[in-house]
Write an enzyme that holds these catalytic residues in place. Structure first.
Site, PDB file in Angstrom:
ATOM      1  N   CYS A 102       0.834  -1.205   0.000  1.00  0.00           N
ATOM      2  CA  CYS A 102       0.000   0.000   0.000  1.00  0.00           C
ATOM      3  C   CYS A 102       0.872   1.259   0.000  1.00  0.00           C
ATOM      4  O   CYS A 102       0.583   2.219  -0.716  1.00  0.00           O
ATOM      5  CB  CYS A 102      -0.923  -0.004   1.217  1.00  0.00           C
ATOM      6  SG  CYS A 102      -2.034   1.414   1.295  1.00  0.00           S
ATOM      7  N   GLY A 127       2.641  10.778   8.722  1.00  0.00           N
ATOM      8  CA  GLY A 127       2.858  10.666  10.164  1.00  0.00           C
ATOM      9  C   GLY A 127       3.719   9.486  10.550  1.00  0.00           C
ATOM     10  O   GLY A 127       3.718   9.066  11.710  1.00  0.00           O
ATOM     11  N   CYS A 199      -6.206  -2.572   7.753  1.00  0.00           N
ATOM     12  CA  CYS A 199      -7.418  -1.749   7.733  1.00  0.00           C
ATOM     13  C   CYS A 199      -8.607  -2.442   7.088  1.00  0.00           C
ATOM     14  O   CYS A 199      -9.710  -2.430   7.624  1.00  0.00           O
ATOM     15  CB  CYS A 199      -7.134  -0.415   7.043  1.00  0.00           C
ATOM     16  SG  CYS A 199      -6.610  -0.549   5.311  1.00  0.00           S
TER      17      CYS A 199
END
Length: 353
Positions: A102, A127, A199
Site C-alpha cells: 500500500c 505521520g 485496515c
C-alpha cells in the site's frame, strides 16, 4: 513563497500532529485523506482504523488547523493494488504484507505523484516515525528516534524517485512526545487510540476475512517433515511459517509450521530446529541505495523484528541471497525483507524462501 506540502491526513493523532508541526514551521499545508475501503465499523478491541470515522476526524483536524482538505476516493485502486495482492498472496501459500505494498503503490508512492502533478506540491508528508538524511550523496530514509515506533520497514519498497519528495515531521519525536504536543495544542484527535490491524480486514484473521468474502478454504493434509500424515488443516490461508498454536495435532514434541506447499495443498510441520536456516532470499528488490555502496548489512523480516546481521550477500538478476552470521529461524515467504546499514534503509524485497 511558502513551500507547499501535502499531508496524508488519516484522522489519527500522528498525521494530525505532523500537519500541525508543518503549519507551525511556515509551510502551506494541504490535507489529503484517502478513502480506501468501505469498512464503516470499528472493532475497538482490535484497534482497526475505520474509514468513515477517520475521514470525519480528518475533516475536524483540517478545520481546526485552518488548512485546505481533500477526500479522494481510491477504493478501486486500493482493491486492485492491495486487497487483490493480499488475496492472491495467501492463495499462493505466502504470508503477504499489504501495508508495504500500500505504501509503495497507494498511500505514499501514488499519493506523492498525485500531490506533485495535481496539487503542485513540493513535498508529501506523512505521520510515519522515520527520519531522512543525506548519505552516499543522496537523500536516504533512516530509522526514527522512537525505536518502538520506527516505521521505516514499511517503506522499503517505495520507489527511489519518490524519496526526494518525502518529509517526516515526527522522525525526531517519540510517540509520547507527539501525544503531548497534540494534547497541549488541543488537536481534536489528541486522545484517539492507535490503529494496528490491517485496515480492510476490520480485525478479522485471514481465515475469517476469506470466509467473509465467500472465498472457500480448501482443507488438506498436515504432514510431518518426516512424511508422516498427522491430521488435516483447514486451509493454508489460516497458517504462516513459524506458527505453533492452532495446529490441532499431537506429537511427542511441540510442532511448528515449517513450510506451506500450495501445489499439493500440504501443511508441512516439524520440530523447532527445522525452522533454522543460514540464509534468506528476497526477490523483486527495490534499491534505495546502490548495492555497491552497501557495508555492514543487516536485514529485518517483519515489523519490529530485531535486525539480523549478514555475513555476505549474492545478487543475481532480480533476487538477492543474504547469508546470516548465525543461523536464524525462517522468515515467512511473502513478507518484506528490509535491508539496513546501521539505521539507514538500503532497500527491500519480497521474501521468496
Amino acid at each position: 513563497m511558502k513551500k507547499r506540502v501535502v499531508v496524508g491526513l488519516s484522522g489519527g493523532v500522528d498525521s494530525s500532529t505532523a500537519a500541525y508541526l508543518l503549519k507551525e514551521q511556515g509551510f502551506e499545508v494541504i490535507g489529503v485523506t484517502l478513502k480506501l475501503s468501505d469498512v464503516d465499523e470499528c472493532n475497538i478491541d482490535k484497534q482497526v482504523c475505520c474509514s468513515t470515522k477517520d475521514i470525519l476526524d480528518a475533516k475536524k483536524v483540517a478545520s481546526f488547523l485552518g488548512i485546505q482538505h481533500y477526500v479522494i476516493d481510491w477504493q478501486d485502486i486500493f482493491r486492485e493494488k492491495v486487497i487483490q495482492y493480499f488475496i492472491e498472496g495467501y492463495k499462493a501459500g505466502l504470508t503477504p504484507n499489504p501495508c508495504s505494498i500500500c505504501n509503495r503503490d497507494v498511500k505514499t508512492g501514488l499519493l506523492a505523484k498525485f500531490a506533485k502533478k495535481v496539487l503542485k506540491a513540493d513535498f508529501l508528508a506523512t505521520g510515519h516515525y522515520i527520519k531522512t538524511d543525506v548519505h552516499f550523496g543522496q537523500k536516504v530514509l533512516k530509522r526514527g528516534k522512537d525505536t518502538q515506533k520506527d516505521q521505516s520497514y514499511f517503506l522499503a519498497l517505495v520507489e527511489r524517485e519518490v524519496i526526494d519528495m518525502l518529509i517526516f515531521p515526527l522522525g525526531d519525536y517519540t510517540k509520547e512526545e507527539v501525544r503531548s504536543i497534540a494534547e497541549k495544542n488541543k488537536i481534536p484527535v489528541s486522545q484517539k487510540s492507535e490503529s494496528f490491524e490491517i485496515c480492510f480486514t476490520a480485525g478479522k484473521t485471514p481465515e475469517e476475512y476469506f470466509k467473509s468474502l465467500n472465498i472457500p478454504l480448501k482443507e488438506g493434509k498436515i504432514v510431518h517433515i518426516s512424511g508422516k500424515v498427522l491430521g488435516r488443516h483447514k486451509g493454508l490461508e489460516a497458517y504462516t511459517v513459524g506458527q505453533r498454536k492452532g495446529l490441532s495435532v499431537s506429537w511427542k514434541e511441540p510442532l511448528y509450521v515449517i513450510e506451506k506447499n500450495p501445489e499439493n495443498n500440504l501443511l508441512i510441520v516439524g520440530e523447532k530446529d527445522y525452522l533454522l536456516t543460514d540464509k534468506v532470499v528476497a526477490k523483486n528488490f527495490n534499491f534505495l541505495v546502490p548495492i555497491e555502496k552497501w557495508e555492514n548489512v543487516s536485514v529485518q523480516g517483519r515489523y519490529k523484528q530485531k535486525p539480523v546481521e549478514i555475513e555476505s550477500f549474492d545478487y543475481r538478476e532480480d533476487s538477492i541471497t543474504f547469508y546470516f552470521k548465525e543461523k536464524q529461524y525462517k522468515f515467512a515467504p511473502g513478507q518484506i525483507l528490509a535491508v539496513y546499514q546501521n539505521d539507514i534503509l538500503l532497500g527491500g524485497g519480497i521474501i521468496e524462501r
